[in-house]
Design a protein around this motif. Structure first.
Motif, short mmCIF file in Angstrom:
data_model
loop_
_atom_site.label_atom_id
_atom_site.label_comp_id
_atom_site.label_asym_id
_atom_site.label_seq_id
_atom_site.Cartn_x
_atom_site.Cartn_y
_atom_site.Cartn_z
N ILE A 1 3.04 6.63 5.64
CA ILE A 1 4.03 6.83 4.64
C ILE A 1 3.98 5.60 3.65
CG2 ILE A 1 6.59 6.86 4.47
CD1 ILE A 1 6.74 8.25 7.14
N ASN A 2 4.14 5.90 2.39
CA ASN A 2 4.15 4.70 1.35
C ASN A 2 5.81 4.43 1.22
OD1 ASN A 2 4.51 3.48 -0.96
ND2 ASN A 2 2.77 4.66 -2.19
N VAL A 3 5.84 3.23 1.87
CA VAL A 3 7.29 2.71 1.56
C VAL A 3 7.89 2.58 0.42
CG1 VAL A 3 8.66 0.70 2.31
CG2 VAL A 3 7.00 1.33 3.74
N ARG A 4 7.14 2.54 -0.77
CA ARG A 4 7.63 2.32 -2.07
C ARG A 4 8.28 3.75 -2.61
NH1 ARG A 4 3.19 -1.34 -5.11
NH2 ARG A 4 3.65 -3.33 -4.08
N ASN A 5 7.56 4.74 -2.35
CA ASN A 5 8.02 6.04 -3.07
C ASN A 5 8.28 7.28 -1.75
OD1 ASN A 5 5.53 6.88 -1.98
ND2 ASN A 5 4.51 7.02 -4.01
N GLN A 6 8.11 6.78 -0.47
CA GLN A 6 8.52 7.64 0.48
C GLN A 6 7.24 9.01 0.74
OE1 GLN A 6 10.81 6.63 3.02
NE2 GLN A 6 10.64 4.75 1.75
N ALA A 7 6.31 8.66 0.24
CA ALA A 7 5.33 9.74 0.16
C ALA A 7 5.02 9.74 1.57
CB ALA A 7 4.29 9.58 -1.09
N GLU A 8 4.44 11.09 2.09
CA GLU A 8 3.93 11.19 3.52
C GLU A 8 2.36 11.66 3.24
OE1 GLU A 8 6.27 13.20 6.24
OE2 GLU A 8 8.10 11.99 5.63
N GLN A 9 1.34 11.26 4.11
CA GLN A 9 0.18 12.08 4.16
C GLN A 9 -0.23 11.89 5.57
OE1 GLN A 9 -0.87 13.28 1.35
NE2 GLN A 9 -3.02 13.79 2.14
N GLU A 10 -0.89 13.05 5.91
CA GLU A 10 -1.47 13.15 7.22
C GLU A 10 -3.16 12.92 6.93
OE1 GLU A 10 -2.63 16.18 10.85
OE2 GLU A 10 -1.36 16.97 9.36
N CYS A 11 -3.40 11.90 7.99
CA CYS A 11 -4.66 11.53 7.81
C CYS A 11 -5.40 11.14 8.99
CB CYS A 11 -4.73 10.20 7.10
SG CYS A 11 -3.38 8.89 7.63
N ARG A 12 -6.67 10.64 9.00
CA ARG A 12 -7.55 10.26 10.09
C ARG A 12 -8.28 9.09 10.08
NH1 ARG A 12 -12.83 10.91 10.56
NH2 ARG A 12 -13.81 11.35 8.76
N VAL A 13 -8.40 8.48 11.20
CA VAL A 13 -9.29 7.12 11.22
C VAL A 13 -10.54 7.34 10.99
CG1 VAL A 13 -9.96 5.21 12.81
CG2 VAL A 13 -7.42 6.27 13.01
N ALA A 14 -11.16 6.79 9.91
CA ALA A 14 -12.41 7.06 9.53
C ALA A 14 -13.44 5.97 10.13
CB ALA A 14 -12.74 7.35 8.18
N HIS A 15 -12.76 4.73 10.19
CA HIS A 15 -13.47 3.59 10.65
C HIS A 15 -12.83 2.64 11.34
CE1 HIS A 15 -16.17 -0.25 10.34
NE2 HIS A 15 -15.19 -0.66 9.94
N VAL A 16 -12.99 2.00 12.60
CA VAL A 16 -12.39 1.04 13.21
C VAL A 16 -13.16 -0.25 13.40
CG1 VAL A 16 -11.35 0.28 15.36
CG2 VAL A 16 -11.31 2.58 14.59
N GLY A 17 -12.93 -1.51 12.81
CA GLY A 17 -13.72 -2.53 12.82
C GLY A 17 -13.39 -3.66 14.09
N GLU A 18 -14.01 -4.61 14.16
CA GLU A 18 -13.91 -5.32 15.18
C GLU A 18 -12.53 -6.06 15.17
OE1 GLU A 18 -16.75 -7.89 16.77
OE2 GLU A 18 -18.57 -6.51 15.77
N ARG A 19 -11.90 -6.39 16.27
CA ARG A 19 -10.87 -6.96 16.38
C ARG A 19 -10.76 -8.35 16.14
NH1 ARG A 19 -6.65 -3.82 17.75
NH2 ARG A 19 -5.23 -5.31 18.30
N ALA A 20 -9.92 -8.92 15.11
CA ALA A 20 -9.82 -10.61 15.10
C ALA A 20 -8.28 -10.79 14.83
CB ALA A 20 -10.74 -11.00 13.70
N GLU A 21 -8.04 -11.87 15.59
CA GLU A 21 -6.51 -12.39 15.51
C GLU A 21 -5.61 -11.37 15.52
OE1 GLU A 21 -5.85 -14.12 11.65
OE2 GLU A 21 -7.60 -15.50 12.01
N GLY A 22 -6.10 -10.46 16.73
CA GLY A 22 -5.05 -9.40 17.12
C GLY A 22 -4.98 -8.01 16.32
N ARG A 23 -5.92 -8.08 15.25
CA ARG A 23 -5.73 -6.88 14.35
C ARG A 23 -7.19 -6.52 14.17
NH1 ARG A 23 -1.15 -5.97 11.31
NH2 ARG A 23 0.36 -7.55 11.63
N ALA A 24 -7.37 -5.07 13.87
CA ALA A 24 -8.61 -4.77 13.70
C ALA A 24 -8.30 -3.93 12.10
CB ALA A 24 -9.03 -3.39 14.50
N HIS A 25 -9.41 -4.02 11.35
CA HIS A 25 -9.41 -3.40 10.07
C HIS A 25 -9.73 -1.86 10.41
CE1 HIS A 25 -10.20 -6.85 7.16
NE2 HIS A 25 -9.04 -7.03 7.73
N VAL A 26 -8.81 -1.04 9.89
CA VAL A 26 -8.84 0.40 10.04
C VAL A 26 -9.02 1.15 8.82
CG1 VAL A 26 -8.01 2.44 11.27
CG2 VAL A 26 -7.90 0.04 12.47
N GLY A 27 -10.29 1.87 8.62
CA GLY A 27 -10.43 2.77 7.58
C GLY A 27 -9.65 4.08 7.95
N ILE A 28 -8.65 4.33 6.90
CA ILE A 28 -7.97 5.59 6.84
C ILE A 28 -8.25 6.65 5.86
CG2 ILE A 28 -5.75 6.56 7.09
CD1 ILE A 28 -4.75 4.22 8.25
#
Length: 129
Positions: A89-116
């Motif tokens: 959900i885009n917080v600025r305009n409240q648009a919603e979109q169904e999506c899927r995870v296309a890429h999961v990067g390695e975790r660093a500092e408790g977070r992972a870069h995720v391609g959606i």
């Protein structure tokens, strides 16, 4: 937030009815570093809704690192799996979109870069109101 939760639950029930072993996941084709179109540095606050790898529902507010009409890159604390379905959900305009995870990067500092990746291209999703 309840309509999002209901949409996630409905999708899980449909997948379960189709006889899939992992109701909240879909098999994704292997994804390399090639993109159909370039992503642009674009910072937008978004809400990410889904189920973690432990099948527990989560929501997380993050900012995109970059984006295009086909999806975005975010840094998530929650663990997600390749091919997993999410709702963005885009917080600025409240648009919603169904999506899927296309890429999961390695975790660093408790977070992972995720391609959606959006299930359908949605250039309107990034518009301001």
């Amino acid at each position: 937030m309840s309509r999002i939760w209901e949409a996630l639950k409905k999708a899980e029930r449909q997948r379960a009815a189709e006889g899939r072993a992992a109701p909240a996941r879909d098999t994704a084709p292997p994804v390399g570093d090639r993109r159909r179109i370039l992503r642009y540095r674009y910072t937008v606050p978004v809400l990410v809704y889904g189920s973690g790898t432990d099948m527990q529902p989560f929501h997380e507010q993050v900012e995109t690192l970059n984006a295009n009409k086909d999806g975005c890159l975010v840094a998530l604390e929650n663990l997600v799996a390749l091919g997993q379905r999410l709702i963005l959900i885009n917080v600025r305009n409240q648009a919603e979109q169904e999506c899927r995870v296309a890429h999961v990067g390695e975790r660093a500092e408790g977070r992972a870069h995720v391609g959606i990746e959006f299930l359908h291209p949605a250039s309107y999703f990034w518009r301001r109101q």
